[in-house]
Scaffold this active site. Structure first.
Site, PDB file in Angstrom:
ATOM      1  N   ASP A 121      36.490  39.603  39.495  1.00  0.00           N
ATOM      2  CA  ASP A 121      37.834  40.451  39.215  1.00  0.00           C
ATOM      3  C   ASP A 121      38.251  41.421  41.179  1.00  0.00           C
ATOM      4  O   ASP A 121      39.150  41.518  41.452  1.00  0.00           O
ATOM      5  CB  ASP A 121      37.576  41.903  37.913  1.00  0.00           C
ATOM      6  CG  ASP A 121      37.291  41.734  37.165  1.00  0.00           C
ATOM      7  OD1 ASP A 121      38.356  39.880  36.719  1.00  0.00           O
ATOM      8  OD2 ASP A 121      37.064  41.797  35.872  1.00  0.00           O
ATOM      9  N   ASP A 126      32.961  41.173  31.372  1.00  0.00           N
ATOM     10  CA  ASP A 126      32.164  43.368  32.522  1.00  0.00           C
ATOM     11  C   ASP A 126      31.531  43.667  31.940  1.00  0.00           C
ATOM     12  O   ASP A 126      30.427  43.833  31.216  1.00  0.00           O
ATOM     13  CB  ASP A 126      33.818  43.602  32.019  1.00  0.00           C
ATOM     14  CG  ASP A 126      35.071  42.474  32.550  1.00  0.00           C
ATOM     15  OD1 ASP A 126      35.229  41.589  33.471  1.00  0.00           O
ATOM     16  OD2 ASP A 126      35.927  43.280  32.013  1.00  0.00           O
TER      17      ASP A 126
END
Length: 168
Positions: A131, A113
């Site tokens: 995501d 991330d």
């Protein structure tokens, strides 16, 4: 299919760049007071959920992801034949993102991330392109399911039992 491949490529390229150029857990400010690039390896589910799971149990997170992908595949088989562009786009976004995150789990035991948004005292957990694609795909699929009327008897679309016409 094209959407899923495009999302997967964009996701993996951006993660490669993040891993190559960002220091771990050190925010790189882009928009002061709103947006940083911050490299984080997330062993949990989306947006950090279950991230404190002990390392020995992380395989459970991977199986949950694979199970969700299998359920989505079954939904896709029902929607795609008559679902139109919106269903195909939504499922492509979801599948591409899910596969991108599964690749990370297989390679690193966690998801890469790096998109880090915040405002004043509010801070959203770091996330990635996969995501984002999954979130947009789920929203489009939910919208499609909410605005599409259920099949009426005799219109030729499959009913709940998978057969045409009225349920018996």
């Amino acid at each position: 299919m094209v959407t899923a491949v495009a999302v997967l490529i964009l996701d993996q390229v951006t993660k490669y760049l993040a891993l190559a150029h960002l220091p771990p857990a050190a925010p790189v400010g882009l928009i002061d007071g709103f947006f940083n690039l911050t490299l984080v390896l997330n062993p949990g589910l989306a947006f950090g959920f279950l991230s404190s799971t002990p390392a020995g149990w992380r395989w459970v997170v991977a199986f949950l992801s694979i199970g969700a992908l299998a359920v989505l595949g079954m939904v896709g088989l029902r929607l795609l034949p008559s679902g139109g562009f919106m269903s195909g786009l939504a499922l492509g976004l979801i599948f591409g993102g899910a596969i991108g995150n599964l690749i990370d789990r297989a390679r690193f035991g966690a998801v890469v991330d790096f998109l880090d948004f915040y405002w004043r005292g509010y801070h959203w957990p770091a996330f990635n392109v996969a995501d984002s694609a999954i979130s947009v795909g789920v929203a489009l699929l939910a919208l499609k399911l909410l605005v599409t009327p259920p099949p009426s008897p005799g219109d030729g679309r499959q009913g709940a039992r998978g057969v045409s016409g009225p349920a018996r």
